[in-house]
Scaffold this motif. Structure first.
Motif, short mmCIF file in Angstrom:
data_model
loop_
_atom_site.label_atom_id
_atom_site.label_comp_id
_atom_site.label_asym_id
_atom_site.label_seq_id
_atom_site.Cartn_x
_atom_site.Cartn_y
_atom_site.Cartn_z
N ASP A 145 0.77 -1.13 -0.04
CA ASP A 145 0.06 0.03 0.07
C ASP A 145 0.86 1.05 0.04
O ASP A 145 1.42 1.61 1.11
CB ASP A 145 -1.00 -0.05 1.22
CG ASP A 145 -1.69 1.13 1.02
OD1 ASP A 145 -1.77 1.64 0.37
OD2 ASP A 145 -2.71 1.31 2.26
N LEU A 146 0.86 1.92 -1.18
CA LEU A 146 1.85 3.10 -1.20
C LEU A 146 1.43 4.40 -0.57
O LEU A 146 2.01 5.45 -0.72
CB LEU A 146 2.23 3.48 -2.84
CG LEU A 146 3.23 2.22 -3.35
CD1 LEU A 146 3.21 2.56 -4.91
CD2 LEU A 146 4.63 2.38 -2.93
N THR A 147 -0.10 4.32 -0.35
CA THR A 147 -0.51 5.45 0.37
C THR A 147 -0.20 5.61 1.99
O THR A 147 -0.25 6.71 2.54
CB THR A 147 -2.10 5.38 0.17
OG1 THR A 147 -2.53 4.39 1.24
CG2 THR A 147 -2.50 5.22 -1.16
N TRP A 270 13.40 -0.56 -1.64
CA TRP A 270 13.24 0.62 -0.93
C TRP A 270 13.23 1.75 -1.99
O TRP A 270 12.03 2.78 -1.78
CB TRP A 270 14.09 0.83 0.07
CG TRP A 270 14.28 2.22 1.03
CD1 TRP A 270 15.02 3.25 0.97
CD2 TRP A 270 13.14 2.47 1.98
NE1 TRP A 270 14.52 4.08 1.61
CE2 TRP A 270 13.61 3.69 2.53
CE3 TRP A 270 12.11 1.51 2.69
CZ2 TRP A 270 12.79 4.28 3.54
CZ3 TRP A 270 11.45 2.11 3.58
CH2 TRP A 270 11.60 3.43 4.19
N LYS A 271 13.96 1.84 -2.79
CA LYS A 271 14.03 2.87 -3.88
C LYS A 271 12.77 2.67 -4.56
O LYS A 271 12.30 3.98 -5.29
CB LYS A 271 15.22 2.83 -4.80
CG LYS A 271 16.47 3.13 -3.88
CD LYS A 271 16.54 4.56 -3.35
CE LYS A 271 17.68 4.96 -2.58
NZ LYS A 271 17.74 6.14 -1.89
N SER A 272 12.24 1.74 -5.12
CA SER A 272 11.01 1.47 -6.04
C SER A 272 9.95 2.04 -4.95
O SER A 272 8.89 2.63 -5.63
CB SER A 272 10.83 -0.11 -6.13
OG SER A 272 12.05 -0.42 -7.01
N LEU A 273 9.80 1.91 -3.51
CA LEU A 273 8.89 2.58 -2.90
C LEU A 273 8.76 3.85 -3.06
O LEU A 273 7.71 4.46 -3.18
CB LEU A 273 8.92 2.01 -1.46
CG LEU A 273 8.68 0.55 -0.82
CD1 LEU A 273 8.86 0.44 0.76
CD2 LEU A 273 7.17 0.18 -1.54
N GLU A 274 10.11 4.48 -2.93
CA GLU A 274 9.90 6.12 -2.99
C GLU A 274 9.63 6.62 -4.26
O GLU A 274 8.98 7.54 -4.54
CB GLU A 274 11.60 6.19 -2.50
CG GLU A 274 12.12 6.22 -1.30
CD GLU A 274 13.38 6.48 -1.00
OE1 GLU A 274 13.92 6.73 0.02
OE2 GLU A 274 14.07 6.57 -2.15
N GLN A 277 5.72 6.22 -4.68
CA GLN A 277 5.26 7.41 -3.88
C GLN A 277 5.32 8.95 -4.63
O GLN A 277 4.59 9.73 -4.49
CB GLN A 277 5.87 7.34 -2.30
CG GLN A 277 5.24 6.31 -1.61
CD GLN A 277 5.54 6.39 0.06
OE1 GLN A 277 6.24 7.14 0.37
NE2 GLN A 277 4.69 5.88 0.72
N SER A 278 6.58 8.75 -5.02
CA SER A 278 6.73 10.22 -5.82
C SER A 278 6.07 10.18 -6.86
O SER A 278 5.72 11.46 -7.31
CB SER A 278 8.46 10.29 -6.24
OG SER A 278 8.64 9.47 -7.31
#
Length: 352
Positions: A145-147, A270-274, A277-278
């Motif tokens: 969940d990226l929110t 982790w960088k994919s999550l960032e 979200q960006s």
């Protein structure tokens, strides 16, 4: 009222229809449709209407088996808004006729729907059969969940993963860049080949994969999250963005660095999550490689990758088992036995 099934020619119009669905993936996208056409696969897409009201989509393609002939596969579809029994019946009748007209011996439904007793009842009424295959096409997957707050996502990771991430973030020799252009295509192609050879699994030929990624790149869907060691790339996660979702579609790493035990996957995650979200996305789908519930902590070809993805956090989502409808029952019976044995000999299960 009779449903109307409209072929959609315009890619933007098509994608806008798909984005109205409660669940969808890039397998429903205009990019996948264009790729299938480019390499000569018979492919189709239909928007479904009840009068002037949009109700859903059908996507898929026709495959061919040397032993059994042509079959029709609705990948990640049919997708319908809400549930109306009569609409499902009309979709099934459309699929039956479409399959007969194209001289296929069966068709397969694989909607992105978590277990639904109403759809299960329709399958029973029409005598659908659970497909004799394992959970391909990410029908069991780990989703993030990226929110959520980024720090909460970090807390969702296992303690081991968090410690690995912290050490990688402090390693000045390791850096990560995100490429939206084709600048990482050459190393990715090399790493993909190395990874397939190293792990010994079967994947689509790299040249065909790169053709698909080129189409995604042209549509601003392809992001290469690339790890560097002292300025040299050595591991890449290829993320596909479609609508509000991001999918971990492909990955590859240098065999040399694997052997040196420099594992950077947690940092790429982790960088994919960032990244997600960006871009304002809502869901990051790690796209398959997850074992069924009854096979967790047991021997399975995907056990290692499944445990890794679970350790990253998020939730495990299991969609309904794919269902087959035989047109030629004799041929399908032979196929069923063959596919069941083939799947189990590879260490997978057809029970999920």
């Amino acid at each position: 009222m009779e449903l109307e099934f409209k072929e959609i020619e315009d890619n933007q119009v098509w994608d806008n229809y798909v984005f109205q669905m409660p669940e969808y993936s890039f397998l429903n996208s205009s990019a996948r449709y264009e790729y299938n056409k480019k390499i000569g696969i018979e492919t189709f897409r239909y928007a479904i209407f009840n009068g002037d009201i949009f109700r859903g989509v059908l996507t898929g393609n026709i495959g061919s088996s040397k032993l059994f002939g042509r079959f029709l596969e609705f990948k990640h579809s049919p997708l319908l808004i809400g549930f109306e029994e009569e609409e499902w019946k009309q979709v099934i009748k459309f699929a039956m006729q479409y399959t007969i007209d194209r001289k296929c011996f069966m068709f397969r439904f694989s909607p992105l729907v978590v277990e639904d007793p109403r759809i299960e009842e329709i399958y029973k009424k029409y005598h659908f059969i659970k497909a004799p295959i394992h959970n391909v096409d990410a029908l069991i997957s780990q989703q993030i969940d990226l929110t959520k707050n980024i720090e909460d996502l970090k807390k969702d990771m296992s303690k081991t993963r968090r410690n690995l991430l912290n050490r990688l973030l402090e390693n000045n020799d390791v850096s990560v860049k995100i490429h939206k252009d084709k600048s990482a295509f050459v190393p990715f192609e090399k790493f993909h080949d190395e990874t397939v050879n190293f792990k010994g699994y079967v994947d689509k030929p790299t040249k065909l994969l790169m053709q698909e990624l080129e189409i995604q790149q042209e549509k601003n869907m392809c992001y290469m999250v690339t790890a560097y060691y002292k300025g040299e790339p050595f591991s890449i996660w290829q993320n596909t963005v479609y609508g509000e979702n991001m999918h971990l579609y492909q990955a590859g790493a240098s065999t040399d660095f694997r052997l040196k035990n420099l594992i950077v996957t947690t940092l790429l995650y982790w960088k994919s999550l960032e990244l997600g979200q960006s871009l304002g996305l809502k869901k990051y789908d790690l796209f398959g490689g997850v074992v069924p519930d009854m096979y967790e902590n047991k021997r399975h070809p995907w056990r290692g990758v499944s445990e890794f993805k679970r350790s990253l956090g998020g939730r495990k989502v299991t969609y309904m088992h794919s269902r087959d409808y035989p047109i030629n029952k004799v041929k399908y019976f032979a196929y069923y036995i063959y596919s069941t044995l083939r799947t189990r000999l590879k260490g997978h299960t057809t029970n999920w």
